[in-house]
Design a protein around this motif. Structure first.
Motif, short mmCIF file in Angstrom:
data_model
loop_
_atom_site.label_atom_id
_atom_site.label_comp_id
_atom_site.label_asym_id
_atom_site.label_seq_id
_atom_site.Cartn_x
_atom_site.Cartn_y
_atom_site.Cartn_z
N UNK A 206 0.84 -1.20 0.00
CA UNK A 206 0.00 0.00 0.00
C UNK A 206 0.87 1.24 0.00
N UNK A 207 0.48 2.22 -0.81
CA UNK A 207 1.12 3.53 -0.80
C UNK A 207 0.19 4.52 -0.11
N UNK A 208 0.73 5.31 0.80
CA UNK A 208 -0.06 6.22 1.62
C UNK A 208 0.26 7.68 1.26
N UNK A 209 -0.58 8.57 1.77
CA UNK A 209 -0.37 10.00 1.54
C UNK A 209 0.78 10.56 2.38
N UNK A 210 1.22 9.82 3.39
CA UNK A 210 2.30 10.28 4.25
C UNK A 210 2.89 9.11 5.00
N UNK A 211 3.96 9.33 5.75
CA UNK A 211 4.62 8.23 6.46
C UNK A 211 3.86 7.85 7.72
N UNK A 212 4.09 6.62 8.17
CA UNK A 212 3.60 6.17 9.46
C UNK A 212 4.70 6.47 10.48
N UNK A 213 4.51 7.54 11.23
CA UNK A 213 5.49 7.94 12.23
C UNK A 213 4.75 8.52 13.42
N UNK A 214 5.47 9.18 14.31
CA UNK A 214 4.83 9.68 15.53
C UNK A 214 3.85 10.83 15.26
N UNK A 215 3.87 11.38 14.05
CA UNK A 215 2.95 12.45 13.70
C UNK A 215 1.73 11.95 12.93
N UNK A 216 1.61 10.63 12.76
CA UNK A 216 0.53 10.06 11.95
C UNK A 216 -0.84 10.37 12.54
N UNK A 217 -0.92 10.61 13.85
CA UNK A 217 -2.21 10.97 14.45
C UNK A 217 -2.73 12.29 13.94
N UNK A 218 -1.82 13.17 13.52
CA UNK A 218 -2.21 14.47 12.97
C UNK A 218 -2.37 14.39 11.45
N UNK A 219 -1.39 13.79 10.77
CA UNK A 219 -1.43 13.73 9.31
C UNK A 219 -2.44 12.72 8.79
N UNK A 220 -2.72 11.69 9.60
CA UNK A 220 -3.70 10.64 9.25
C UNK A 220 -3.52 10.16 7.80
N UNK A 221 -2.43 9.44 7.54
CA UNK A 221 -2.17 8.95 6.18
C UNK A 221 -3.30 8.08 5.66
N UNK A 222 -3.63 8.27 4.39
CA UNK A 222 -4.67 7.49 3.73
C UNK A 222 -4.07 6.75 2.54
N UNK A 223 -4.74 5.69 2.12
CA UNK A 223 -4.26 4.87 1.01
C UNK A 223 -4.49 5.60 -0.32
N UNK A 224 -3.43 5.68 -1.13
CA UNK A 224 -3.56 6.23 -2.47
C UNK A 224 -3.51 5.13 -3.54
N UNK A 225 -2.87 4.02 -3.23
CA UNK A 225 -2.85 2.89 -4.16
C UNK A 225 -2.62 1.61 -3.39
N UNK A 226 -3.11 0.51 -3.94
CA UNK A 226 -2.98 -0.80 -3.31
C UNK A 226 -2.68 -1.83 -4.38
N UNK A 227 -1.59 -2.57 -4.18
CA UNK A 227 -1.25 -3.67 -5.07
C UNK A 227 -1.47 -4.97 -4.31
N UNK A 228 -2.46 -5.74 -4.74
CA UNK A 228 -2.77 -7.02 -4.11
C UNK A 228 -2.00 -8.11 -4.83
N UNK A 229 -0.92 -8.58 -4.19
CA UNK A 229 -0.10 -9.61 -4.81
C UNK A 229 -0.74 -10.98 -4.67
N UNK A 230 -1.37 -11.20 -3.52
CA UNK A 230 -2.08 -12.47 -3.32
C UNK A 230 -3.15 -12.29 -2.26
N UNK A 231 -4.34 -12.69 -2.60
CA UNK A 231 -5.41 -12.85 -1.63
C UNK A 231 -5.91 -14.26 -1.76
N UNK A 232 -6.01 -14.99 -0.65
CA UNK A 232 -6.37 -16.40 -0.73
C UNK A 232 -7.27 -16.77 0.43
#
Length: 334
Positions: A206-232
């Motif tokens: 998954x690619x997000x709008x921002x990093x997952x770090x200690x500021x993620x509670x403020x920036x609240x990263x959201x998904x911009x793209x998702x590559x599903x390599x395997x779902x089973x």
């Protein structure tokens, strides 16, 4: 000579002890700072006390009766305790041990999670942002019970998240559930399937709008793209495999997931019972799937694309209804 060695050993013990107590003070001040700044991160946190032990090689933090509420979603997590452990010489690697019973309160329902074992691991990159490097969650004998009356259980849970250095703000996601038991009312609607799902697995990036770090509670990263390599999913005679790519467009997923289903008739029953297909459309869906499967070498195996387009979902040519919102609009992609 022995006197010199004893003096050196005493000095080393004294220096290490000093380091540990300085580190203990640093952990305590870090926790106090985190709690003080939590409202600015969109969190409301209360507790009945915390303390640090583990001398001489670890920092063991125990928080009594923590309660964490997300101010936007109003979802609250609470437990009798939470324990966090780190080696004193690797404080950026934290192990979490969760209580046997936890509660997740949402505006719609309360969820109670019981576990024979539930542990997590978090490794961050040393620095001011404390960006996520990798994280895991492992559980055994888990049961999730809702105040609305439904339950779901699994024998084993493995969840992993790792930063992908080849892409900006991208993360590899792995999930595996063994012997997953859906609510008995769901299983009862599909008598041809056993009560347990043997395996459910997800491998994605998954690619997000921002990093997952200690500021993620403020920036609240959201998904911009998702590559599903395997779902089973393996459930008795029903086997479902999926792969594909999705992009976020105006807050909704766009793209296609290619699905291969063995024992597809059970899938129609399952999708109808879950409300994904309206009951009055089920016969038409089954007839269409039978026609598509009949044109292949194996009439019990079906291959179709799950298409996300303009806020709608389609299974092949069949419309399924609105696509789930990703909670992000065009302004969130700036």
């Amino acid at each position: 000579m022995m006197r010199v060695l004893l003096w050196v050993a005493t000095l080393m013990v004294a220096l290490w002890s000093g380091y540990w107590f300085v580190g203990k003070s640093w952990v305590e001040s870090g926790v106090a700072s985190f709690l003080e700044n939590a409202p600015a991160q969109g969190l409301t946190i209360t507790h009945e006390g915390y303390g640090v032990a583990g001398y001489p090689n670890r920092f063991d933090l125990t928080v009594t009766e923590p309660r964490v509420t997300d101010q936007i979603s109003e979802i609250r997590w609470e437990a009798p305790f939470l324990q966090l452990f780190s080696l004193s010489y690797r404080p950026w690697h934290v192990i979490a041990a969760f209580a046997p019973e936890q509660t997740i309160r949402t505006p719609a329902e309360d969820l109670t999670l019981t576990a024979g074992k539930l542990q997590g691991s978090l490794v961050v990159t040393p620095g001011s942002a404390l960006a996520l490097d990798r994280s895991t969650l492992v559980g055994e004998s888990l049961t999730l019970a809702s105040s609305l009356g439904w339950t779901v259980a699994t024998e084993t849970l493995r969840l992993g998240l790792r930063a992908d250095p080849s892409r900006t703000h991208a993360y590899d996601i792995g999930l595996e559930l063994l012997n997953l038991r859906p609510d008995p009312s769901v299983a009862a609607r599909i008598p041809d399937l056993p009560p347990e799902i043997t395996l459910a697995r997800l491998d994605a990036n998954a690619t997000l709008t921002g990093p997952l770090d200690q500021f993620a509670g403020v920036t609240r990263p959201q998904i911009t793209s998702l590559s599903l390599r395997e779902g089973l999913v393996t459930w008795g005679d029903l086997s479902l495999a999926a792969r594909g790519d999705l992009q976020a467009v105006n807050g909704y997923p766009e793209g296609r997931i290619q699905i291969r289903v063995t024992g597809w008739r059970n899938l129609v029953t399952l999708a109808t019972s879950m409300g994904m297909i309206r009951a009055n459309m089920a016969p038409m869906v089954e007839s269409m799937m039978q026609a598509i499967a009949g044109s292949s070498d194996d009439p019990d195996t079906l291959e179709m694309p799950l298409i996300f387009r303009e806020g709608q979902m389609l299974l092949g040519p069949l419309p399924l209804g609105p696509a789930p919102s990703l909670g992000i609009g065009p302004e969130g992609l700036n």
